[in-house]
Design an enzyme around this catalytic site. Structure first.
Site, short mmCIF file in Angstrom:
data_model
loop_
_atom_site.label_atom_id
_atom_site.label_comp_id
_atom_site.label_asym_id
_atom_site.label_seq_id
_atom_site.Cartn_x
_atom_site.Cartn_y
_atom_site.Cartn_z
N ASN A 86 0.80 -1.22 0.00
CA ASN A 86 0.00 0.00 0.00
C ASN A 86 0.84 1.28 0.00
O ASN A 86 0.36 2.31 -0.47
CB ASN A 86 -0.90 -0.01 1.24
CG ASN A 86 -1.49 1.35 1.54
OD1 ASN A 86 -2.40 1.80 0.87
ND2 ASN A 86 -0.95 2.02 2.55
N TYR A 151 3.39 10.16 -11.32
CA TYR A 151 2.59 9.31 -10.43
C TYR A 151 1.74 8.34 -11.25
O TYR A 151 1.67 7.15 -10.94
CB TYR A 151 1.70 10.21 -9.57
CG TYR A 151 0.73 9.48 -8.67
CD1 TYR A 151 1.16 8.92 -7.47
CD2 TYR A 151 -0.62 9.37 -9.00
CE1 TYR A 151 0.26 8.27 -6.62
CE2 TYR A 151 -1.52 8.72 -8.16
CZ TYR A 151 -1.07 8.17 -6.98
OH TYR A 151 -1.97 7.52 -6.16
N THR A 186 -8.03 10.91 2.63
CA THR A 186 -6.83 10.55 3.40
C THR A 186 -5.91 11.76 3.52
O THR A 186 -6.13 12.80 2.89
CB THR A 186 -6.05 9.42 2.70
OG1 THR A 186 -5.58 9.91 1.43
CG2 THR A 186 -6.91 8.18 2.49
#
Length: 253
Positions: A86, A151, A186
């Protein structure tokens, strides 16, 4: 939800906060022994105190030697049956301002971090009666987004790795999958919100709405929704599910 086998050992990288912590807590709740791995020992200890994990291992996933040592120690305690890869990070910049160093940082953490972790656990996992590898990728592994080319490239690489490795492991009891969350509530997305506010002058509410608009449901995904999907993939009843990249994104993909 299919059940886990009795008391498997799960290792969750980036398990101290956000999606990783939610996944770790879900696995604990399902009866797994959980080791959370990350760079910040204090954050990992907080997860343990909150009941979201049993053990902690401090390592940087982009540092192969450090990661190998941490996983070796965790495996000595109990063989690892479940790997949740993760750990990740995100940086944004226009392509022409994304230098080679930025691309390498994104690849080192988001892609090579997965490679290093899988290499470390797979020899001990592939000959066991049960094994699960789940990489937390992103919808950026399934489509393009402007201003995050590095990314996005790294997350596409993760999805490609999962699809290939699943075929290699098809003759074993190990399944290999990816979950691909959309924008999730998050700390990582909070950073993106701050960046939007700084660069555009928009309010926090406007910045959140700018990210939420990608989701046809008009909202951010919750870490628990990602954790529930991962928990299903780790269950014994998901043994035929492998090589998949499952979007958790409200219909965006």
């Amino acid at each position: 939800m299919s059940a886990l086998p009795q008391s498997p050992h799960a290792l969750v990288t980036g398990g101290g906060r956000g999606i990783g912590r939610a996944i770790a807590a879900a696995l604990v709740g399902a009866g797994a022994t959980v080791t959370v791995l990350g760079r910040n020992g204090a954050t990992l200890e907080e997860a343990i105190k909150a009941g979201a994990a049993h053990f902690a291992a401090v390592a940087d996933v982009s540092d192969e030697a450090s990661l190998n040592a941490a996983i070796k120690d965790a495996s000595a305690r109990q063989p690892i049956d479940i790997l949740i890869a993760n750990a990740g990070s995100a940086e944004s910049a226009p392509f022409m301002k994304s230098d080679s160093a930025l691309f390498m940082r994104m690849m080192d953490v988001n892609f090579m971090g997965v490679v290093h972790a899988v290499r470390a656990v797979l020899p001990g996992m592939k000959d066991r009666p049960y094994g699960r590898i789940v990489a937390v990728a992103s919808t950026a592994g399934l489509k393009g987004y402007a201003y995050v080319s590095a990314y996005t490239a790294a997350k596409h690489a993760v999805v490609g790795l999962v699809r290939s490795l699943a075929l290699e492991m098809a003759g074993s009891n190990v399944t290999v999958n990816a979950v691909c969350p959309g924008f999730t509530d998050t700390d990582l997305v909070a950073g993106s919100i701050e960046n939007i506010m700084k660069k555009t002058g928009r309010s926090r509410e406007q910045a959140i709405a700018d990210l939420a608009r990608h989701n046809p449901q008009g909202r951010l995904i919750t870490p628990q929704e990602v954790a529930d999907t991962v928990l299903w993939l780790c269950g014994e009843g998901a043994g035929a599910i492998t090589g998949q990249a499952i979007a958790v994104a409200g219909g965006e993909i």
